[in-house]
Design an enzyme around this catalytic site. Sequence first.
Site, PDB file in Angstrom:
ATOM      1  N   ARG A  73      41.728  30.920  36.760  1.00  0.00           N
ATOM      2  CA  ARG A  73      42.673  29.864  37.109  1.00  0.00           C
ATOM      3  C   ARG A  73      42.913  28.955  35.902  1.00  0.00           C
ATOM      4  NH1 ARG A  73      39.404  29.773  41.664  1.00  0.00           N
ATOM      5  NH2 ARG A  73      38.366  27.857  40.952  1.00  0.00           N
ATOM      6  N   LYS A  84      30.788  28.895  36.039  1.00  0.00           N
ATOM      7  CA  LYS A  84      31.929  29.804  35.906  1.00  0.00           C
ATOM      8  C   LYS A  84      32.480  29.774  34.479  1.00  0.00           C
ATOM      9  CE  LYS A  84      34.461  30.385  39.469  1.00  0.00           C
ATOM     10  NZ  LYS A  84      35.417  30.239  40.594  1.00  0.00           N
ATOM     11  N   LYS A 114      42.621  44.524  54.948  1.00  0.00           N
ATOM     12  CA  LYS A 114      42.609  45.510  53.863  1.00  0.00           C
ATOM     13  C   LYS A 114      43.656  46.597  54.096  1.00  0.00           C
ATOM     14  CE  LYS A 114      37.856  44.752  52.339  1.00  0.00           C
ATOM     15  NZ  LYS A 114      36.478  45.281  52.215  1.00  0.00           N
TER      16      LYS A 114
END
Length: 326
Positions: free
Chosen positions: A50, A59, A153
């Site tokens: 992002r 992260k 899915k």
Amino acid sequence: MGSLGKVNNEIPTKSSGGSKVLVIGGTGYLGKRLVKASLDSGHDTYVMHRPEIGVDIEKVQLLLSFKMQGAHLVSASFDDQRSLVDAVKLVDVVICAISGVHIRSHQILLQLKLVEAIKEAGNVKRFVPSEFGTDPARMENAMEPGRITFDDKMVVRRAIEEAGIPFTYVSANCFAGYFLGGLCQPGYILPSRDHVTLLGDGDKKGVYVDEDDTAAYTLRAIDDPRTLNKTIYVKPPKNVLSQREVVGIWEKYIGKELQKTILSEQDFLATMREQNYAEQVGLTHYYHVCYEGCLSNFEVDDEQEASKLYPDVHYTTVEEYLKRYV
């Protein structure tokens, strides 16, 4: 914090091997393993993140470690379709590993935006969507509320196929970290040395796969013409075991027999209904694996089974995996 940069244009330290690969969800539980496997395979590897990550230091550090290993960092967002198109235009293969686990976050349908971006870009030679568990095509009779995972899915699969995007679906069954660590007991990730609850008779066969192996097999499949527009199953023969067999391996390691309690199907379902929605979704999946045997009630041809397709890849057996907990 500031941006990590839209693209790291430095030459990766490893020699390129085959396709250029974009991993989406690359800082997640499976995603970070896919990035590592891609780099280890010599692929020119891109990791989407992002534009703003806030103060998520773990992260950021993980992304920077990827960059130091030779990966390109690509800034893009599901809220900015143009950025998605630009990201996928950089590569030949897109692997998506965004979460489909409700106790974390369930984002499977976000991939519909990715499908549109891949369709618009027009250059992607293979798309591996976020699946990596039970084959959703075999779960049309799954129970509520857990069936939402499989239904979503399948929505993504239909969109991929209607768009004519080349694909490979990877069905990797049970993540070893979640299942083996807790001896196949929901809510446990470390094995007890005293007691275990058996789900039903404990004799239904599951399939347990080291997450690193799932990543390795996935990266082998992306350039393989044999896996184009097919589902491949990660079903290593030594890892097709019942809960009782898993417990038996652990008992051998610790040199004692565990006290065992049987949890009937009826009691499991009654307990499940008392949990919150996210927990119920996960428990439904345990139900299908451990009470119905949904992973072992069908045969897989050798040309669709990863350990047969790639016999040179050493997979971690259940015995090898459990040894780390001793």
